[in-house]
Design an enzyme around this catalytic site. Structure first.
Site, short mmCIF file in Angstrom:
data_model
loop_
_atom_site.label_atom_id
_atom_site.label_comp_id
_atom_site.label_asym_id
_atom_site.label_seq_id
_atom_site.Cartn_x
_atom_site.Cartn_y
_atom_site.Cartn_z
N VAL A 293 -42.78 -25.05 77.66
CA VAL A 293 -43.01 -25.40 76.26
C VAL A 293 -42.59 -24.26 75.34
CG1 VAL A 293 -44.79 -25.97 74.56
CG2 VAL A 293 -44.85 -27.01 76.81
N GLU A 298 -38.81 -27.10 69.65
CA GLU A 298 -39.00 -28.48 69.23
C GLU A 298 -38.41 -28.77 67.85
OE1 GLU A 298 -42.08 -27.51 72.25
OE2 GLU A 298 -41.33 -26.54 70.45
N ASP A 340 -1.30 -35.80 52.42
CA ASP A 340 -0.32 -36.63 51.73
C ASP A 340 0.09 -35.90 50.46
OD1 ASP A 340 1.30 -38.73 51.11
OD2 ASP A 340 -0.29 -40.24 51.05
N ASP A 616 -4.36 -42.68 52.36
CA ASP A 616 -4.91 -43.65 51.42
C ASP A 616 -4.53 -45.08 51.74
OD1 ASP A 616 -2.24 -43.55 50.82
OD2 ASP A 616 -2.48 -42.89 48.75
N ASP A 620 -2.39 -45.49 57.24
CA ASP A 620 -2.99 -44.20 57.59
C ASP A 620 -4.21 -44.34 58.49
OD1 ASP A 620 -1.18 -42.70 56.05
OD2 ASP A 620 -2.31 -43.14 54.23
N THR A 715 -45.34 -23.51 61.83
CA THR A 715 -44.99 -22.35 61.00
C THR A 715 -43.50 -22.07 60.97
OG1 THR A 715 -45.28 -20.79 62.85
CG2 THR A 715 -47.23 -21.32 61.54
#
Length: 899
Positions: A293, A298, A340, A616, A620, A715
């Protein structure tokens, strides 16, 4: 007996056999078994069964439980599961449930992001209209676009979106094919034009699914539907391309396995050590769980997720919408940008930059010249519709004071010969007073040979000699070399309407030359310079002309050391392409086809580069999907590109990409900072267990499992999140890009985390623990169990260990704010979130120590007042040790750089 060409109709499972739609119409009719009158409704229904609906391929529906399960079994998620199970085993069900909630939240978020990234192919369907006009049973009728079949005769007009690939039978159309080809200008498609194009997509007699008719009307026979269209082929490319795992995703996976290996190894090693030291196997197993642990961070996964989410919000404010959290960091690790030209490097707004007279000399336009330019257009400035170049020409004509309204222009027009992509010119014949005037504009190399005279200074007309023609071509080349699109304008008067186009475009008088430009964005040059300083190369990949693209590239600071045409790229071997891309040159790839862009992205990826590809258009989409980071244009781009990309620029601006790279680098640094911060606390959490084990229980356990969980999930979390929002360190964009092999966890990070801050923190908290016990009269082996005299002192001692780690965390947090520079270089109080996080950390620790309900849960007791005086220097000592190390590192680096 069925011929091979017609075998498609034998059964749907065989699918349609491709035909050559560029053959004469009689052969196309024969191969499609149709006529100019179209199909019968009965035949259309039968073919729909054979060929299937006219829609695009869809991704197979993924089973969402399986996809979500994959997120739940991510290495970090597995570690969190272990932490949750262990928390449940030791009786802290509330913490166990909290850990499970964190796992479910992160997995749900990741699952949603993955689903969003899979929508590119589905978005291609938006490019098919819902209904289409066809001729069936010999008469026009309206049908669903999905019910179109090969052999249907389409009726197309202005404003229609082409629903399938078709061959023109009659009429002429202006087609906006920019979404498919990357070309910004509308193209002419006419049924009776000679077809000499190299690529089918450039054929003057073919129209393709997903393109838009901007003018004219025509009839066309459908030869391909659904997945067999050009658009369908691109959809299949997109469907086959797998999304690349981001550098951060790879690094987080490595960190997770590293943590798992360390935690498992420490816990496994503790079992025999504990038994040899005198513990029972049961005691050794229980405390091995405690060690496991202690080594599982965590809060790491939620901290990374929330930090990336903060980067997403920051980039949204800068004009970039990020669809995958990990894409933020991918931008930061970018080594190559393939951009482009139109709209990204440039403003996508054409304007006239200069004019020359008929002999090539710089000159202000005469009234007749300005009017000729305005008459030889079809755009409409009232609605701002039409070819962008023609809109620029109309604006130029109006700026001279000789503007012409579109109503008057069209009223006086007697004949229009539309722009022909093969002839590269356009002509209008206007009825003015008692004569007809032909106005011609087009490519200089096509217009000049048809001119026999030219108008020079003062409007004087003189014959064109061979020498003057040669000099004019030199002028044209010089203008084109500066990135200008050069248009020649000519005129001829007729006493009567010319009989045909050939006569209208002969014996012309050259009025002059016009140079137009789509100017670069003002901020792009600085952005390119920042890329170069950061060690990032920029290639231009465009469907536009190479000379223009190269000129624009050089204007903004992109090298353009070599120009590679699309056909040249297609013929290039894989090894040659790899060598070219890794040569260190910045290359302009022009006339790039969809496969070409995809091939470039693949090659760069193969060479170990992290690639950001802009685009665009529909064409593409595969490359955007294959690149490490697909960047789509939000303002001018297509829905397909936006769905395929992981980042969408709301302002279509190259400079926004560079801002994203800076933000991505900052986020990666922040990830490394809070990994350092989290790792540094593993040592003071593990050392107490080792003392307990190695002493055979003579030294009581200085820290409980519950207190470790209070640190890791309580904490520690807010300061870690605050480090995720730390500002960029000075010189961030002057560093070279990271390589794919660079890890979040480096030897230097482990030295700082475990060797300096971790060890020092562990020593300090043990000093506090032993100080409290010894002051109470404890000796090794003394009884500190629940009913013993020293039990309260023991609780106070473990509380001091807990508080000592919290105080050391504050020093670690401030030390982790920088990787190289000193704390004063970024300001002690510049991170307000960190100050708030430290304040919360102290309040949370005080609650655990002083609130009776929490004291009972975490087995704490208020320590003696003098212990606070002991612990107050802890933050300064921990931060000071790391600050000294960083200062020595900077000094060594400075000495190594001296000549």
């Amino acid at each position: 007996m069925t011929t091979p060409r017609h075998a498609a109709c034998a059964g749907r499972e065989r699918g349609p056999v491709p035909i050559d739609p560029r053959e004469p119409t009689a052969r196309v009719f024969r191969d499609l078994r149709t006529t100019a009158g179209g199909l019968t409704s009965r035949e259309a229904r039968r073919r729909l069964e054979v060929h299937g609906p006219n829609d695009l391929p869809h991704h197979a529906v993924r089973e969402w439980p399986v996809a979500w399960l994959r997120q739940l079994t991510h290495p970090l998620a597995l570690l969190l599961w272990i932490a949750g199970v262990l928390a449940w085993i030791v009786g802290t069900r509330e913490l166990a449930l909290a850990i499970v909630a964190v796992i479910l939240l992160n997995s749900a978020l990741a699952f949603w992001q993955e689903e969003q990234a899979e929508q590119a192919v589905e978005a291609l369907g938006d490019y098919l209209p819902q209904h289409s006009q066809v001729r069936r049973d010999g008469r026009p009728t309206r049908v669903l676009a999905t019910e179109l079949v090969p052999g249907d005769v389409l009726l197309l007009g202005e404003g229609d979106r082409v629903p399938a690939d078709a061959r023109l039978l009659s009429g002429a159309l202006e087609i906006d094919a920019s979404a498919l080809t990357g070309e910004s200008s509308p193209v002419e498609r006419t049924a009776d034009l000679p077809d000499t194009a190299r690529r089918p997509v450039d054929s003057p007699v073919l129209v393709f699914s997903g393109t838009v008719c901007t003018g004219g009307s025509a009839e066309a026979v459908v030869h391909a539907t659904g997945r067999h269209t050009e658009l369908g082929r691109i959809a299949m490319l997109s469907a086959r391309v797998r999304l690349a795992e981001s550098p951060l995703e790879r690094q987080v996976r490595r960190v997770a396995w590293l943590i798992a290996a360390v935690a498992t190894s420490v816990a496994a090693a503790f079992l025999p050590l504990g038994v040899l030291a005198g513990l029972t196997w049961t005691q050794a197993f229980v405390f091995a769980i405690g060690l496991l642990v202690a080594n599982v961070p965590e809060g790491l996964l939620p901290t990374i997720t929330l930090s990336l989410a903060g980067g997403v919000r920051s980039m949204a404010r800068r004009g970039a919408l990020v669809k995958r959290l990990s894409a933020v960091e991918t931008l930061g690790s970018t080594t190559v940008i393939c951009t482009d030209k139109t709209g990204t490097l440039t403003r996508n707004v054409m304007r006239v930059l200069e004019t020359r007279d008929g002999v090539g000399a710089p000159a202000s336009p005469r009234p007749e010249f300005a009017l000729a330019v305005a008459r030889c257009t079809t755009a409409d400035e009232r609605t701002n519709s039409g070819d962008p170049m023609e809109l620029a020409l109309l604006a130029f004509s109006h700026s001279t004071g000789e503007g012409l309204s579109s109503e008057r222009r069209d009223a006086e027009r007697a004949r229009l010969f539309r722009f022909d992509p093969h002839l590269k010119r356009m002509t209008t014949v206007d009825h003015l007073a008692s004569r007809y005037v032909a106005h011609v504009k087009g490519a200089p190399e096509e217009v000049l040979p048809r001119c026999t005279s030219a108008r020079g200074a003062g409007g004087v007309v003189r014959q064109l000699t061979g020498q003057e023609r040669s000099r004019l071509l030199d002028v044209v080349n010089e203008m084109a070399g500066r990135g200008l699109r050069v248009i020649a304008v000519a005129r001829r008067d007729f006493p009567e309407l010319p009989a045909d186009r050939e006569r209208a475009e002969s014996d012309l008088c050259l009025f002059g030359l016009i140079g137009l430009i789509d100017p670069p964005r003002a901020e792009v040059a600085a952005a390119v310079s920042a890329c170069h300083a950061a060690g990032i190369r920029v290639h231009v990949v465009t469907g536009d002309n190479g000379r223009t693209a190269t000129a624009i590239a050089r204007q903004v600071g992109i090298g353009g050391d070599q120009v590679v045409d699309g056909s040249e790229l297609d013929a290039m071997a894989e090894t040659d392409l790899d060598e070219l891309l890794m040569s260190g040159q910045e290359i302009v790839f022009c006339r790039a086809a969809p496969e070409s862009k995809l091939r470039i992205a693949d090659a760069l990826h193969h060479c170990g580069q992290v690639v950001a590809m802009t685009g665009d258009g529909v064409n593409d989409a595969p490359a955007l999907r294959r690149a490490d980071l697909g960047v789509a244009m939000g303002a001018s781009g297509t829905d397909v590109a936006r769905e395929a990309a992981t980042v969408v620029l709301t302002d279509d601006n190259f400079a926004t990409i560079v801002s994203g790279i800076e933000e991505g680098r900052r986020v990666y640094d922040s990830v490394r900072k809070f990994v350092l911060y989290i790792f540094a606390h593993a040592v003071p959490e593990v050392l107490p267990f080792l003392h307990f084990a190695l002493s055979g229980g003579a030294i009581p356990l200085p820290l409980t499992v519950l207190q470790i969980l209070a640190i890791d999930l309580g904490t520690e979390t807010l300061p870690a999140l605050a480090l995720g929002r730390e500002r960029a360190e000075p010189g961030l964009m002057d560093r070279p890009p990271r390589t794919r092999s660079d890890s979040v966890v480096t030897r230097r990070l482990l030295l700082r985390a475990w060797g300096i801050m971790g060890v020092l923190s562990g020593i300090l908290v043990l000093i506090g623990f032993f100080a409290v016990l010894l002051a109470a009269g404890w000796r090794p082996g003394a009884d500190v169990s629940e009913n013993a005299v020293l039990h309260h002192a023991y609780l106070q001692a473990t509380t001091v260990t807990f508080l000592g780690i919290v105080f050391c965390q504050i020093g670690t947090a401030f030390a982790s704010r920088t990787q190289y520079v000193g704390l004063r270089d970024i300001g002690l109080t510049s991170n307000k979130l960190l100050l708030a996080g430290c304040a919360f950390e102290l309040l949370f620790a005080a609650a655990i120590v002083y609130l009776p309900p929490l004291r009972g849960v975490f087995n704490t007791a208020p320590p003696p007042g003098w212990t606070y005086a002991l612990m107050l220097p802890f933050p300064v000592l921990v931060w000071g040790a790391d600050e000294l190390y960083r200062r020595l590192s900077r000094a060594r680096t400075s000495r190594s750089r001296r000549p």
